[in-house]
Design a protein around this motif. Structure first.
Motif, PDB file in Angstrom:
ATOM      1  N   LEU A   1       0.800  -1.222   0.000  1.00  0.00           N
ATOM      2  CA  LEU A   1       0.000   0.000   0.000  1.00  0.00           C
ATOM      3  C   LEU A   1       0.836   1.277   0.000  1.00  0.00           C
ATOM      4  CD1 LEU A   1      -3.012  -0.890   2.358  1.00  0.00           C
ATOM      5  CD2 LEU A   1      -2.907  -0.943  -0.142  1.00  0.00           C
ATOM      6  N   PRO A   2       1.936   1.364   0.776  1.00  0.00           N
ATOM      7  CA  PRO A   2       2.755   2.585   0.703  1.00  0.00           C
ATOM      8  C   PRO A   2       3.382   2.808  -0.668  1.00  0.00           C
ATOM      9  CG  PRO A   2       3.196   1.410   2.750  1.00  0.00           C
ATOM     10  CD  PRO A   2       2.371   0.496   1.896  1.00  0.00           C
ATOM     11  N   TRP A   3       3.650   1.733  -1.416  1.00  0.00           N
ATOM     12  CA  TRP A   3       4.151   1.906  -2.783  1.00  0.00           C
ATOM     13  C   TRP A   3       3.106   2.628  -3.624  1.00  0.00           C
ATOM     14  CZ3 TRP A   3       5.890  -3.776  -4.265  1.00  0.00           C
ATOM     15  CH2 TRP A   3       6.894  -4.202  -3.367  1.00  0.00           C
ATOM     16  N   TYR A   4       1.854   2.145  -3.517  1.00  0.00           N
ATOM     17  CA  TYR A   4       0.781   2.770  -4.290  1.00  0.00           C
ATOM     18  C   TYR A   4       0.614   4.230  -3.882  1.00  0.00           C
ATOM     19  CZ  TYR A   4      -0.483  -2.235  -4.674  1.00  0.00           C
ATOM     20  OH  TYR A   4      -0.474  -3.590  -4.853  1.00  0.00           O
ATOM     21  N   LEU A   5       0.675   4.468  -2.571  1.00  0.00           N
ATOM     22  CA  LEU A   5       0.471   5.829  -2.077  1.00  0.00           C
ATOM     23  C   LEU A   5       1.552   6.768  -2.609  1.00  0.00           C
ATOM     24  CD1 LEU A   5      -0.877   7.965  -0.346  1.00  0.00           C
ATOM     25  CD2 LEU A   5       0.409   7.101   1.627  1.00  0.00           C
TER      26      LEU A   5
ATOM     27  N   GLU B   1      -3.843   7.220   2.782  1.00  0.00           N
ATOM     28  CA  GLU B   1      -3.263   7.910   3.932  1.00  0.00           C
ATOM     29  C   GLU B   1      -4.070   7.632   5.189  1.00  0.00           C
ATOM     30  OE1 GLU B   1      -1.082  11.865   2.048  1.00  0.00           O
ATOM     31  OE2 GLU B   1      -3.154  12.005   2.761  1.00  0.00           O
ATOM     32  N   GLY B   2      -5.399   7.635   5.058  1.00  0.00           N
ATOM     33  CA  GLY B   2      -6.257   7.395   6.219  1.00  0.00           C
ATOM     34  C   GLY B   2      -6.104   5.992   6.765  1.00  0.00           C
ATOM     35  N   TYR B   3      -6.095   4.997   5.874  1.00  0.00           N
ATOM     36  CA  TYR B   3      -5.973   3.624   6.348  1.00  0.00           C
ATOM     37  C   TYR B   3      -4.611   3.365   6.983  1.00  0.00           C
ATOM     38  CZ  TYR B   3      -5.735  -1.314   6.834  1.00  0.00           C
ATOM     39  OH  TYR B   3      -5.563  -2.553   7.395  1.00  0.00           O
ATOM     40  N   LEU B   4      -3.561   3.862   6.339  1.00  0.00           N
ATOM     41  CA  LEU B   4      -2.207   3.608   6.825  1.00  0.00           C
ATOM     42  C   LEU B   4      -1.842   4.448   8.042  1.00  0.00           C
ATOM     43  CD1 LEU B   4      -0.447   3.397   3.350  1.00  0.00           C
ATOM     44  CD2 LEU B   4      -0.839   1.501   4.929  1.00  0.00           C
ATOM     45  N   GLY B   5      -2.652   5.442   8.347  1.00  0.00           N
ATOM     46  CA  GLY B   5      -2.372   6.296   9.503  1.00  0.00           C
ATOM     47  C   GLY B   5      -1.375   7.391   9.207  1.00  0.00           C
ATOM     48  N   PHE B   6      -1.060   7.608   7.935  1.00  0.00           N
ATOM     49  CA  PHE B   6      -0.059   8.602   7.566  1.00  0.00           C
ATOM     50  C   PHE B   6      -0.591  10.034   7.677  1.00  0.00           C
ATOM     51  CE2 PHE B   6       2.299   5.450   4.561  1.00  0.00           C
ATOM     52  CZ  PHE B   6       2.754   4.768   5.677  1.00  0.00           C
ATOM     53  N   ASN B   7      -1.901  10.187   7.791  1.00  0.00           N
ATOM     54  CA  ASN B   7      -2.479  11.532   7.900  1.00  0.00           C
ATOM     55  C   ASN B   7      -2.702  11.951   9.347  1.00  0.00           C
ATOM     56  OD1 ASN B   7      -4.561   9.798   8.509  1.00  0.00           O
ATOM     57  ND2 ASN B   7      -6.082  10.796   7.200  1.00  0.00           N
ATOM     58  N   ARG B   8      -2.214  11.136  10.280  1.00  0.00           N
ATOM     59  CA  ARG B   8      -2.324  11.457  11.702  1.00  0.00           C
ATOM     60  C   ARG B   8      -0.925  11.474  12.315  1.00  0.00           C
ATOM     61  NH1 ARG B   8      -5.981   7.495  10.733  1.00  0.00           N
ATOM     62  NH2 ARG B   8      -4.794   5.904  11.847  1.00  0.00           N
ATOM     63  N   GLN B   9      -0.702  12.344  13.258  1.00  0.00           N
ATOM     64  CA  GLN B   9       0.615  12.448  13.880  1.00  0.00           C
ATOM     65  C   GLN B   9       0.795  11.395  14.958  1.00  0.00           C
ATOM     66  OE1 GLN B   9       2.525  16.340  14.945  1.00  0.00           O
ATOM     67  NE2 GLN B   9       2.306  15.575  17.031  1.00  0.00           N
ATOM     68  N   HIS B  10       1.916  10.696  14.896  1.00  0.00           N
ATOM     69  CA  HIS B  10       2.286   9.699  15.895  1.00  0.00           C
ATOM     70  C   HIS B  10       3.650  10.096  16.455  1.00  0.00           C
ATOM     71  CE1 HIS B  10      -0.417   7.713  13.017  1.00  0.00           C
ATOM     72  NE2 HIS B  10      -0.804   6.927  14.016  1.00  0.00           N
ATOM     73  N   ASP B  11       3.682  10.530  17.700  1.00  0.00           N
ATOM     74  CA  ASP B  11       4.942  10.950  18.315  1.00  0.00           C
ATOM     75  C   ASP B  11       5.810   9.734  18.660  1.00  0.00           C
ATOM     76  OD1 ASP B  11       4.259  13.586  18.109  1.00  0.00           O
ATOM     77  OD2 ASP B  11       3.579  13.780  20.181  1.00  0.00           O
ATOM     78  N   ALA B  12       7.121   9.918  18.538  1.00  0.00           N
ATOM     79  CA  ALA B  12       8.059   8.822  18.797  1.00  0.00           C
ATOM     80  C   ALA B  12       9.348   9.361  19.385  1.00  0.00           C
ATOM     81  CB  ALA B  12       8.356   8.065  17.497  1.00  0.00           C
TER      82      ALA B  12
ATOM     83  N   LYS C   1       7.900  12.781   8.673  1.00  0.00           N
ATOM     84  CA  LYS C   1       6.644  13.471   9.012  1.00  0.00           C
ATOM     85  C   LYS C   1       5.609  13.320   7.911  1.00  0.00           C
ATOM     86  CE  LYS C   1       8.076  16.887  12.419  1.00  0.00           C
ATOM     87  NZ  LYS C   1       8.027  18.312  12.826  1.00  0.00           N
ATOM     88  N   ASN C   2       6.071  13.111   6.676  1.00  0.00           N
ATOM     89  CA  ASN C   2       5.134  12.898   5.574  1.00  0.00           C
ATOM     90  C   ASN C   2       4.373  11.591   5.729  1.00  0.00           C
ATOM     91  OD1 ASN C   2       5.944  15.271   4.252  1.00  0.00           O
ATOM     92  ND2 ASN C   2       7.633  14.220   3.224  1.00  0.00           N
ATOM     93  N   TYR C   3       4.855  10.749   6.623  1.00  0.00           N
ATOM     94  CA  TYR C   3       4.209   9.466   6.873  1.00  0.00           C
ATOM     95  C   TYR C   3       3.682   9.375   8.304  1.00  0.00           C
ATOM     96  CZ  TYR C   3       6.310   8.390   2.430  1.00  0.00           C
ATOM     97  OH  TYR C   3       6.654   8.428   1.098  1.00  0.00           O
TER      98      TYR C   3
END
Length: 227
Positions: free
Chosen positions: A26-30, A87-98, A117-119
């Motif tokens: 899926l990230p390849w397609y995105l 982006e929505g399914y993969l969670g790339f449109n939400r911020q995840h702190d690490a 950050k783009n992901y």
């Protein structure tokens, strides 16, 4: 036992369960349709995606159908909508702190990689045991003493720890991160760490990929010699 993205992937919001190979594609397609979206391309077919990514068009259509994404006959997929869905399914449109634990060459590179950050991955700090790096900053991000992790985590509530420590420290560092409240570990060490069932683990072994490269190069050379 532990939950791993190497098994099956589940979206907590809509309970869609996908096979691990699909999640990896899926990230390849995105990435490709993001590029098309930036070029203001409106539609793309699975055949076009197939030619660019060397994935069978039938596989692409099957992967996207898992998410209830279907193209229009003789038109294809609406590019901007496809970007948003992926982006929505993969969670790339939400911020995840690490946080990065182990600020060596690899850890430092990740802390300074703004492309993450783009992901959806927002690295906010680093932790280490070496006095020469504790109290410094990398890419504008602070580096703290690993002994302060638990107290720091109680205040900041970060979900993800990225492990880039020496292999002999991998398990104890993982245990420390979990005890501090981390819910997921991105493990860059070649050690298969153990964790409770409710901790997500993603193993990214640079050495394993090198082994694949070397092996395939060797086999390719052997085939040529036999010819």
């Amino acid at each position: 036992m532990y939950h791993s993205i190497d098994d099956m992937a589940k979206n907590n919001e809509n309970q869609i369960i996908l096979p691990e190979p699909t999640i990896r594609r899926l990230p390849w397609y995105l990435s490709y349709v993001r590029m098309l979206d930036n070029l203001h391309v409106e539609y793309v077919s699975s055949t076009q995606i197939s030619k660019e990514l060397n994935v069978q068009s039938s596989q692409i259509a099957k992967d996207l159908s898992f998410l209830n994404i279907r193209g229009k006959t003789r038109i294809g997929y609406e590019v901007h909508s496809l970007v948003e869905e992926l982006e929505g399914y993969l969670g790339f449109n939400r911020q995840h702190d690490a946080v990065v634990i182990g600020v060596g060459s690899l850890g430092a590179a990740l802390m300074q990689d703004r492309g993450l950050k783009n992901y959806g991955l927002n690295i906010v700090a680093g932790f280490d045991v070496r006095s020469e790096v504790i109290g410094t900053s990398l890419g504008g991000l602070p580096v703290y003493d690993i002994s302060d992790l638990a107290a720091w985590q109680r205040e900041h509530r970060v979900s993800i720890a990225i492990l880039t420590v020496p292999v002999d420290r991998a398990q104890e560092t993982a245990a420390l991160a979990i005890a501090s409240g981390m819910r997921a570990l991105w493990n860059f060490t070649p050690y298969r760490i153990k964790a409770p069932d409710d901790v997500v683990i993603a193993n990214t072994s640079i050495y394993a990929h090198l082994a694949i490269i070397y092996n395939r190069m060797h086999n390719s050379d052997s085939d040529l010699k036999q010819e």
